[in-house]
Structures are given as C-alpha cells and as structure tokens.
Design a protein around this motif. Structure first.
Motif, PDB file in Angstrom:
ATOM      1  N   LEU A   1      57.158  62.061  69.187  1.00 17.25           N
ATOM      2  CA  LEU A   1      56.794  61.108  68.142  1.00 17.25           C
ATOM      3  C   LEU A   1      55.270  61.082  68.043  1.00 17.25           C
ATOM      4  CD1 LEU A   1      57.378  58.850  66.094  1.00 17.25           C
ATOM      5  CD2 LEU A   1      57.414  57.231  68.014  1.00 17.25           C
TER       6      LEU A   1
ATOM      7  N   ASP B   1      60.952  62.549  66.152  1.00 14.27           N
ATOM      8  CA  ASP B   1      61.473  61.235  65.759  1.00 14.27           C
ATOM      9  C   ASP B   1      60.802  60.753  64.469  1.00 14.27           C
ATOM     10  OD1 ASP B   1      62.971  58.921  65.881  1.00 14.27           O
ATOM     11  OD2 ASP B   1      61.698  57.956  67.381  1.00 14.27           O
TER      12      ASP B   1
ATOM     13  N   SER C   1      58.045  61.697  62.859  1.00 16.82           N
ATOM     14  CA  SER C   1      56.641  61.369  63.108  1.00 16.82           C
ATOM     15  C   SER C   1      55.870  61.131  61.821  1.00 16.82           C
ATOM     16  CB  SER C   1      55.976  62.511  63.890  1.00 16.82           C
ATOM     17  OG  SER C   1      56.571  62.684  65.156  1.00 16.82           O
TER      18      SER C   1
ATOM     19  N   LYS D   1      65.636  56.356  62.981  1.00 18.69           N
ATOM     20  CA  LYS D   1      64.330  56.757  63.489  1.00 18.69           C
ATOM     21  C   LYS D   1      63.653  55.618  64.253  1.00 18.69           C
ATOM     22  CE  LYS D   1      61.607  55.565  59.362  1.00 18.69           C
ATOM     23  NZ  LYS D   1      60.685  56.077  58.340  1.00 18.69           N
ATOM     24  N   HIS D   2      62.787  56.018  65.193  1.00 13.62           N
ATOM     25  CA  HIS D   2      61.961  55.083  65.954  1.00 13.62           C
ATOM     26  C   HIS D   2      62.794  54.032  66.693  1.00 13.62           C
ATOM     27  CE1 HIS D   2      58.575  55.964  62.786  1.00 13.62           C
ATOM     28  NE2 HIS D   2      58.954  57.038  63.462  1.00 13.62           N
TER      29      HIS D   2
ATOM     30  N   LYS E   1      55.521  53.696  72.517  1.00 16.35           N
ATOM     31  CA  LYS E   1      55.416  54.967  73.250  1.00 16.35           C
ATOM     32  C   LYS E   1      54.063  55.149  73.911  1.00 16.35           C
ATOM     33  CE  LYS E   1      54.657  58.876  71.210  1.00 16.35           C
ATOM     34  NZ  LYS E   1      53.236  59.082  71.565  1.00 16.35           N
TER      35      LYS E   1
END
Length: 418
Positions: A56, A91, A93, A116-117, A413
């Motif tokens: 990501l 993911d 990005s 996503k995310h 993250k």
C-alpha cells in the motif's frame, strides 16, 4: 506509608519479577530449541514457494524489493523439486505502486475497490485466493509473507523448505527470525535489539513449551492452513492468525536459521504510530483467551504465555510509569544521601548484569547472521537504546485503550519510504 513509598516498593517488586524473566534469557548458548529441526542437504518432495508482498503506497521500494527477492529465488529454483513465484497484492494504492510492481516479473493484482484499505489480513486473503486458483495442487504449496521492505537470501528460503521437508516435522507454519538492515540512530538500534534479542529469545521459549507465533514479516505457512484459517481484520493480523490456527490444531515453529531483514522505522514519531497499532491489535486479540483455555490443542504453559502476552499492554501502563517514577526517586535519594542509599546501586547492578547477558545473546545472533561482527560494548549500546525508547513511550498502551474505547481502529500502516 506514603504514596512515594508504595510506588517505590511496587517498582522494586517489578524489578524482582523482571529479574526472574531475564534470568531465563541469560542462558545464551544453552537456550536453544529443544525440538531443533535439522536442516537437510537435499529436498525429496516437490514444493512451490509463493511469496506474497502486501503493498500500500510502496512506490519507492516495491520494485527494488521484488527484483532483489527474484534474484534470490532464481538461485532457489536451480534446486530439484523447488519452484518459486512472487505475488504483489496492491491494496489500491494512491501512488504508482501498482505500475512500479508491473515493471517486474512478479504476478501483480489489486484488491477489489469495495474491499480496499481494510488491513493487511484482507490483502493476504485476496492473495491466497488468487494463488489457490492458479497453483499446482499436486505439489506442496508454501506461502511466504514478506513486507514491501523485506530482504531474504537464498539460504534463508532454502532452510524454510528444508524444514518443511523433514519427515518428522509436524508444523504447518514456520516463522523466521527478524532483524533490521538500518541501525544508525537510537530508534533503529532499539528495534534491532528488540527483534534480534528479546523477541528471538521469547520465540525460542515458546517453541520449547508449545508453539512459536507468527510475526508478520518472514511468516511461511502451508496453503492448506492459509485457506482453512484465513487472516482476520484485527490490527495485529499475524497474532490473530496464529491464535485461530492453534484453536484449529495447527502448529507453528520458530527458526533462527532463516532471517528476514526489514527497514526499521527511522523516527520516534513513526515508531509510536507503529507500536500503537501493534498494541491495539494485541489487546483486540485478548478475546481469544477464553477459547484457548478451553482448547485441548494448546498446552498449559502456552496458554499462560499467551495470557501474559495479552495482558502485557495493560500491565505496562503501570509498569513503565512506576519504573520512570522509581528511577526519579532513586536518583533523588542517591543525591540526597549517597552514602546510605544502597538500593540505587543494588538495582543498577542487577539491571547491568542482566542487560549484559541479553546483550551478549543478541551479539551472538548478529555475529552469526552478519558479515560484520559487533563487540559486546556495541551490543550493550543497542540494549541501552531499547531501554530508553521503551521508557519514554510508556504511554502507548494508554493510546491503544483509548482507540479501542472510541472504536478508532483504522489500519495505520508502517511507512517504508526511503
């Protein structure tokens, strides 16, 4: 009895408990896996190794990481009965991660827009489903999880496959040791000591009374276990995966003969951000304790150890705070009456001896896995760095509990930017 006296006595009690914990770690050379698995010189069964890289916003590192791993895997594939592939799971990005990854020879896919995310666990599950749809099910498929900043050498991959190929091996997951490839400032040194010293010894202890646990980066698991257990959405997905696996009868083995190197976070701000997520995820996993104590698949000592793991973040709210207060009190008493204050020197001597022991253990590990050797005094400096960082970040569990109570559980993250 004054409040200061109470705090001081509790803090001294903490040092006594700390002493008993660290004494076990002092057994530097003898503290090894009782069920040590010998690494074979040949591979008898057929294996397909799949390296999943969850990504990501990793445009600055993803291409170099994939190319480096491909170079090592190319050596691995020259051995009979082994094939290897890399799968990058982007993911969705916001940067050029997907396009940078596509410049390599790896498989590259993206998570669905509607999923996503959602965290590393969701990304890994998406990758597992893709591998399951294209892999050869006639061979032994092993899934390796390597972070976007991860570095592993040919011999480390080979050792993992060789351990799986041991006929006496009953493990479904193998976790490698972890160390940092950047150790310039105090924050980076603290992380390397933590993973190469304390965490590694803890993993060996877990092996000896039960099973190791996954540590995210450098985690290798059979496709069968991955499909059956699946990763969850907690902020500590590796621990959640381990606990679910234990409840279903799967077993994990920790090996220090394979090492994954990763980038240590470079600033105290990024360090706190990372550890708040880990601490929050650990507290989230505490709900597994009731099921673990009922389970016949988990040994008693392991149940106790996992309970301590779950309660440690809560305990450290008191321990680190009282530790800090105690240090201030001890220094103050020493300054006021240095001739009659023996407790300060006693505690200092205990801490020094214990820290030298674990520092030597860390030194032995680094010298075994590094081309460049380090001396005990340098290893001790790494230990001092860990103690300082641990002391000044005592508030991390408080933030984690606040996040849980306020339902602030967004995946945050680790930044791998160079």
């Amino acid at each position: 009895m004054s409040c200061i006296d109470i705090i001081l006595k509790f803090s001294i009690l903490y040092y006594i408990v700390y002493t008993f914990n660290i004494v076990y770690l002092l057994l530097n050379r003898s503290h090894k896996n009782k069920n040590y698995l010998n690494i074979k010189k040949s591979i008898n069964n057929k294996y397909s190794l799949w390296i999943i890289i969850p990504a990501l916003n990793e445009e600055t590192v993803i291409k170099n990481t994939v190319n480096s791993l491909q170079h090592e895997l190319h050596k691995l594939c020259k051995i009979n009965n082994i094939s290897a592939n890399i799968l990058v799971v982007d993911d969705c990005s916001d940067d050029q991660t997907f396009y940078e990854a596509r410049k390599t020879s790896a498989y590259v896919i993206q998570t669905p827009q509607n999923n996503k995310h959602c965290g590393k666990g969701a990304v890994l599950n998406h990758g597992i489903n893709f591998i399951n749809s294209i892999c050869d099910h006639k061979v032994n498929n092993i899934i390796g999880v390597i972070d976007a900043d991860g570095v592993m050498k040919y011999k480390d991959f080979y050792n993992i496959i060789a351990l799986y190929d041991d006929n006496k091996n009953k493990y479904d997951m193998i976790q490698s040791a972890v160390k940092m490839f950047n150790t310039k400032n105090i924050v980076e040194k603290a992380q390397d000591f933590e993973f190469g010293g304390l965490n590694r010894k803890s993993q060996i202890s877990r092996n000896n009374y039960g099973d190791g646990i996954a540590s995210g980066n450098g985690q290798f698991v059979t496709l069968k276990m991955a499909l059956d257990v699946k990763w969850g959405n907690s902020l500590l997905e590796d621990m959640e995966f381990t606990l679910n696996g234990l409840l279903k009868g799967y077993h994990c083995y920790f090996t220090e003969d394979s090492v994954v190197q990763q980038q240590a976070v470079k600033s105290i701000k990024k360090y706190i951000k990372q550890r708040v997520r880990w601490c929050t995820g650990g507290i989230q996993c505490s709900h597994f304790l009731f099921a673990l104590y009922k389970s016949k698949n988990v040994k008693l000592l392991q149940k106790i150890a996992l309970t301590i793991n779950a309660l440690t973040p809560l305990a450290f709210i008191f321990i680190n705070f009282s530790n800090l207060i105690s240090l201030i009190i001890q220094v103050r008493l020493f300054i006021m009456n240095p001739q009659s204050n023996y407790s300060f020197f006693t505690l200092l001597l205990i801490w020094l001896l214990l820290d030298l022991g674990i520092s030597n253990s860390y030194r032995l590990f680094i010298n075994k896995t590094n081309n460049k050797k380090i001396q005990l005094i340098e290893a001790f400096y790494f230990s001092i760095s860990f103690s300082i960082i641990n002391l000044i970040t005592f508030f991390i569990p408080i933030i984690s509990i606040k996040n849980i109570l306020s339902n602030n559980l967004e995946w945050d993250k680790t930044d791998h930017s160079t």
